[in-house]
Design a protein around this motif. Structure first.
Motif, mmCIF file in Angstrom:
data_model
loop_
_atom_site.group_PDB
_atom_site.id
_atom_site.type_symbol
_atom_site.label_atom_id
_atom_site.label_comp_id
_atom_site.label_asym_id
_atom_site.label_seq_id
_atom_site.Cartn_x
_atom_site.Cartn_y
_atom_site.Cartn_z
ATOM 1 N N ASP A 286 4.458 92.222 120.386
ATOM 2 C CA ASP A 286 3.252 91.686 119.475
ATOM 3 C C ASP A 286 2.412 92.850 118.599
ATOM 4 O O ASP A 286 2.329 92.628 117.456
ATOM 5 N N ILE A 287 2.409 93.879 119.282
ATOM 6 C CA ILE A 287 1.744 95.306 118.835
ATOM 7 C C ILE A 287 2.702 95.709 117.759
ATOM 8 O O ILE A 287 2.422 96.242 116.480
ATOM 9 N N LEU A 288 4.040 95.920 118.175
ATOM 10 C CA LEU A 288 5.177 96.406 117.106
ATOM 11 C C LEU A 288 5.213 95.635 116.000
ATOM 12 O O LEU A 288 5.202 96.240 114.696
ATOM 13 N N ILE A 289 5.265 94.190 116.148
ATOM 14 C CA ILE A 289 5.182 93.768 114.715
ATOM 15 C C ILE A 289 4.023 93.394 113.842
ATOM 16 O O ILE A 289 4.048 93.714 112.917
ATOM 17 N N TYR A 290 2.908 93.461 114.670
ATOM 18 C CA TYR A 290 1.575 93.514 113.841
ATOM 19 C C TYR A 290 1.460 95.044 112.969
ATOM 20 O O TYR A 290 0.997 94.919 111.777
ATOM 21 N N SER A 293 4.611 94.423 109.975
ATOM 22 C CA SER A 293 4.305 93.375 108.789
ATOM 23 C C SER A 293 3.064 92.781 108.794
ATOM 24 O O SER A 293 2.692 91.894 107.871
ATOM 25 N N LYS A 294 2.113 93.205 109.715
ATOM 26 C CA LYS A 294 0.828 92.510 109.795
ATOM 27 C C LYS A 294 0.771 90.960 110.147
ATOM 28 O O LYS A 294 -0.101 90.463 110.338
ATOM 29 N N GLU A 295 1.900 90.630 110.732
ATOM 30 C CA GLU A 295 2.076 89.386 111.209
ATOM 31 C C GLU A 295 1.751 89.253 112.772
ATOM 32 O O GLU A 295 1.689 90.242 113.482
ATOM 33 N N ASN A 296 0.814 88.204 112.847
ATOM 34 C CA ASN A 296 0.050 88.192 114.084
ATOM 35 C C ASN A 296 1.088 87.242 115.206
ATOM 36 O O ASN A 296 0.710 86.129 115.215
ATOM 37 N N TYR A 297 1.818 87.741 115.992
ATOM 38 C CA TYR A 297 2.894 87.152 116.606
ATOM 39 C C TYR A 297 1.891 86.151 117.809
ATOM 40 O O TYR A 297 2.406 84.995 117.826
ATOM 41 N N LEU A 298 1.088 86.689 118.269
ATOM 42 C CA LEU A 298 -0.113 85.824 119.332
ATOM 43 C C LEU A 298 -0.499 84.755 118.742
ATOM 44 O O LEU A 298 -0.702 83.576 119.507
ATOM 45 N N GLN A 299 -0.991 84.805 117.618
ATOM 46 C CA GLN A 299 -1.625 83.767 116.741
ATOM 47 C C GLN A 299 -0.475 82.597 116.620
ATOM 48 O O GLN A 299 -0.698 81.471 116.845
ATOM 49 N N LEU A 300 0.605 83.070 116.179
ATOM 50 C CA LEU A 300 1.680 82.336 116.141
ATOM 51 C C LEU A 300 2.030 81.301 117.282
ATOM 52 O O LEU A 300 2.319 80.244 117.310
ATOM 53 N N LEU A 301 1.978 82.230 118.327
ATOM 54 C CA LEU A 301 2.310 81.537 119.794
ATOM 55 C C LEU A 301 1.408 80.457 119.976
ATOM 56 O O LEU A 301 1.488 79.512 120.478
ATOM 57 N N ILE A 302 -0.011 80.919 119.953
ATOM 58 C CA ILE A 302 -0.908 79.852 120.055
ATOM 59 C C ILE A 302 -0.801 78.645 119.244
ATOM 60 O O ILE A 302 -1.156 77.742 119.771
ATOM 61 N N GLN A 303 -0.647 78.898 118.031
ATOM 62 C CA GLN A 303 -0.460 77.810 117.101
ATOM 63 C C GLN A 303 0.655 76.929 117.362
ATOM 64 O O GLN A 303 0.327 75.665 117.442
ATOM 65 N N SER A 304 1.853 77.409 117.792
ATOM 66 C CA SER A 304 2.928 76.852 118.438
ATOM 67 C C SER A 304 2.480 75.744 119.701
ATOM 68 O O SER A 304 2.927 74.669 119.799
ATOM 69 N N SER A 305 1.659 76.406 120.618
ATOM 70 C CA SER A 305 1.398 75.718 121.917
ATOM 71 C C SER A 305 0.629 74.708 121.427
ATOM 72 O O SER A 305 0.348 73.822 122.450
ATOM 73 N N LEU A 306 -0.138 74.546 120.497
ATOM 74 C CA LEU A 306 -1.068 73.284 119.890
ATOM 75 C C LEU A 306 -0.275 72.495 119.333
ATOM 76 O O LEU A 306 -0.956 71.512 118.441
ATOM 77 N N LYS A 307 1.165 72.682 118.810
ATOM 78 C CA LYS A 307 2.155 71.667 118.308
ATOM 79 C C LYS A 307 1.629 71.790 116.783
ATOM 80 O O LYS A 307 1.800 70.916 116.108
ATOM 81 N N GLN A 308 1.349 72.864 116.258
ATOM 82 C CA GLN A 308 0.830 72.894 114.640
ATOM 83 C C GLN A 308 1.906 73.484 113.961
ATOM 84 O O GLN A 308 2.919 74.227 114.409
ATOM 85 N N GLU A 309 2.119 73.111 112.855
ATOM 86 C CA GLU A 309 3.080 73.413 112.010
ATOM 87 C C GLU A 309 2.955 74.918 111.622
ATOM 88 O O GLU A 309 1.550 75.318 111.301
ATOM 89 N N LEU A 310 3.842 75.822 111.309
ATOM 90 C CA LEU A 310 3.711 77.198 111.111
ATOM 91 C C LEU A 310 4.207 77.523 109.821
ATOM 92 O O LEU A 310 4.931 77.083 109.223
ATOM 93 N N LYS A 311 3.299 78.350 109.088
ATOM 94 C CA LYS A 311 3.396 78.992 107.959
ATOM 95 C C LYS A 311 4.591 79.738 108.093
ATOM 96 O O LYS A 311 5.165 80.245 108.989
#
Length: 390
Positions: A286-290, A293-311
């Motif tokens: 997560d730190i390497l990625i942020y 590319s400034k992408e928040n991998y942890l936030q993507l994980l949380i959104q997925s766990s809530l069954k949200q569609e991802l950008k």
């Protein structure tokens, strides 16, 4: 959603950023048998319960009517998260998917069924099974452990029996794998999925302890973005999508370790072999990625766990980010050199070593004396820092 509850399975150091991310929007609960774990005081609630105790955690999940459940870098935690997620219809993979991506003996069967290249192997349950092995070197590994625990290269029959029993002692299911040594450069591929739609977040160059006769596979540093050609990248991406579908991955992060071999015949072609797949986030990623590319991998994980569609995930890297683990005195001296001469390059650090007397032989990532991240300009050569030439 601050009145909603979110469970994090595991309270180790690599889970801390996940807890803090979830805490922005949820009442957080951390589970770990270790009452001195890193995340104990980060979460709103701490439960001194083993992450393997699925039923007890499930009852609490029902009690708190949780919105989601996740884990970042633990195989055992992923099994529990998926068990509970499947029971409560949350954004996790099935329990079967978690088992298939945790137990390497089951993983191999999925590889074979779906024509996925992987190392030739033997299943070892008893000492008599060692008679199958006639060619060396060969890799011995516990079937269901992570972080390199018990993974060794054996060069002769003399050491085979000893290494088999060491791996068996470490394994939860008492199954050991013997695998051929794969050729090629080693990478890991970090992905995110939601409702069965997959995206690659990053490709990581992985570096192992060197030496022709090194008998283990200790990961010493990781670099994002991986230095691959567009052709190599496209080839990797196509293979990864097939692998994710084969394991019926629906939600969450996956961490897939591969070997990529370049074969030069009449024309250049590539062979990709999968080492293993884990349906959880790779440690430190997560730190390497942020920081690339400034992408928040942890936030993507949380959104997925809530069954949200991802950008659509941003994979365009602005610079390199390298994480270096400290295992030896030389590693520690290089860290101190960077700290003195180029402190601005260190973007995050966790150093556990207190004096030079504490260094001893390391056999897995769990033996690390600390780690630190370097942000490296695209104009600089990462090899200077990978090989400690600076």
């Amino acid at each position: 959603m601050k009145n909603k509850h979110f469970f994090i399975i595991g309270g180790g150091d690599l889970q801390a950023d996940l807890v803090l991310s979830a805490k922005k929007d949820f009442i957080t609960h951390v589970f770990d048998y270790n009452e001195s774990c890193s995340c104990k005081n980060l979460a709103d609630y701490f439960h001194p319960i083993s992450i393997a105790d699925k039923e007890k955690i499930l009852q609490l999940a029902i009690k708190f009517n949780i919105a989601g459940i996740a884990t970042a870098a633990t195989e055992l935690g992923n099994l529990t998260a998926c068990y509970i997620g499947e029971k409560l219809n949350l954004g996790t993979n099935s329990y079967e998917c978690a088992k298939n991506t945790t137990d390497k003996s089951l993983m191999k069967k999925v590889f074979e069924k779906n024509n996925i290249n992987h190392a030739k192997y033997f299943i070892l349950k008893d000492e008599k099974d060692l008679e199958q092995i006639t060619q060396f070197p060969i890799i011995i590994k516990p079937s269901d452990r992570s972080a390199g625990r018990g993974v060794v290269k054996v060069f002769d029959k003399e050491n085979l029996k000893k290494r088999f029993y060491e791996a068996k002692d470490l394994s939860y299911n008492k199954i050991v794998l013997a695998e051929e040594v794969l050729k090629g450069r080693q990478f890991s591929v970090e992905t995110i999925s939601s409702h069965g739609k997959h995206q690659i977040v990053a490709i990581t160059e992985e570096y192992l302890r060197e030496g022709e006769f090194a008998d283990d596979f200790l990961e010493t540093q990781h670099l994002i973005p991986a230095r691959v050609t567009n052709c190599e990248k496209k080839f990797i991406e196509n293979e990864i999508m097939h692998i994710l579908d084969a394991f019926k991955v629906k939600f969450g992060a996956s961490h897939i370790e591969i070997k990529l071999e370049k074969i030069i015949e009449k024309r250049i072609k590539y062979k990709l072999s999968v080492i293993e797949i884990a349906t959880r986030m790779g440690g430190l990623r997560d730190i390497l990625i942020y920081n690339t590319s400034k992408e928040n991998y942890l936030q993507l994980l949380i959104q997925s766990s809530l069954k949200q569609e991802l950008k659509k995930v941003n994979t365009k890297a602005e610079n390199f980010c390298l994480v270096k683990m400290i295992f030896t005195k030389e590693d520690y001296e290089f860290y101190k050199k960077i700290k003195t001469l180029k402190p601005q390059m260190i973007i995050k650090e966790r150093i556990f070593i207190k004096n030079d007397e504490e260094f001893s032989y390391s056999s897995s990532l769990m033996d690390s004396k600390g780690y630190y991240y370097l942000k490296i300009s695209k104009d600089e050569n990462p090899e200077n820092y990978i090989n400690q030439l600076f």
